[in-house]
Design a protein around this motif. Structure first.
Motif, PDB file in Angstrom:
ATOM      1  N   TYR A  91       0.753  -1.277   0.036  1.00 34.09           N
ATOM      2  CA  TYR A  91       0.123  -0.008   0.079  1.00 34.09           C
ATOM      3  C   TYR A  91       0.762   1.194  -0.148  1.00 34.09           C
ATOM      4  O   TYR A  91       1.712   1.342   0.738  1.00 34.09           O
ATOM      5  N   GLN A  92       0.340   2.275  -0.729  1.00 35.05           N
ATOM      6  CA  GLN A  92       1.117   3.640  -0.577  1.00 35.05           C
ATOM      7  C   GLN A  92       0.839   4.150   0.690  1.00 35.05           C
ATOM      8  O   GLN A  92       1.536   4.934   1.300  1.00 35.05           O
ATOM      9  N   ASP A 101      -2.751   4.073  -3.942  1.00 33.80           N
ATOM     10  CA  ASP A 101      -2.476   2.975  -4.751  1.00 33.80           C
ATOM     11  C   ASP A 101      -2.130   1.782  -3.870  1.00 33.80           C
ATOM     12  O   ASP A 101      -1.609   1.867  -2.588  1.00 33.80           O
ATOM     13  N   GLU A 103      -0.965  -2.798  -4.642  1.00 30.69           N
ATOM     14  CA  GLU A 103      -0.883  -3.825  -5.542  1.00 30.69           C
ATOM     15  C   GLU A 103      -0.725  -5.146  -4.736  1.00 30.69           C
ATOM     16  O   GLU A 103       0.069  -5.045  -4.077  1.00 30.69           O
ATOM     17  N   TYR A 119       4.677   3.083  -6.911  1.00 31.76           N
ATOM     18  CA  TYR A 119       4.630   4.034  -6.069  1.00 31.76           C
ATOM     19  C   TYR A 119       5.428   3.906  -4.733  1.00 31.76           C
ATOM     20  O   TYR A 119       6.125   2.509  -4.579  1.00 31.76           O
TER      21      TYR A 119
END
Length: 129
Positions: A91-92, A101, A103, A119
């Motif tokens: 996590y950003q 953002d 992923e 990020y």
């Protein structure tokens, strides 16, 4: 002329790869020289892209699955390797908020290698499956 030179160079590179398939790195496998830097069962994070800068390693034994694990305040990661058998979401946001953002990197046998996150990673979750 430039296009021809580039096409010729790519053709030579493709022929070299085809002639020596053992030199190619399979998808998801460790880049050359990186395997010793992140052990089996670990999630490793690097402060800079291309597995450079300071490195931290996390194991399942020290974490609660499906819980947000924030990196120390003021720090972030830009490259990672997931060598756990479980998916990992980065996590950003340091609070694992999905408004920034995020992923998910699959957990699999040889590992998932990401030399450059899109990020700055500030937190992660390791999932049960």
């Amino acid at each position: 002329m430039r296009t021809t030179v580039t096409a010729a160079a790519l053709g030579v590179a493709a022929l070299a790869t085809a002639a020596a398939p053992s030199a190619a790195v399979p998808a998801g496998a460790a880049p050359p020289g990186q395997g010793a830097r992140c052990g089996p069962g670990e999630l490793c994070l690097w402060a800079e892209p291309d597995y450079t800068g300071s490195r931290t390693a996390h194991e399942l034994t020290e974490l609660t699955t499906e819980a947000c694990t924030a990196l120390p305040e003021g720090s972030s990661a830009q490259a990672l390797v997931n060598r756990t058998a479980r998916p990992v979401t980065t996590y950003q946001s340091a609070e694992c908020e999905e408004t920034g953002d995020f992923e998910t990197y699959p957990g699999r046998g040889g590992g998932t290698w990401a030399p450059a996150s899109p990020y700055r990673v500030r937190a992660f979750k390791i999932w049960e499956s």
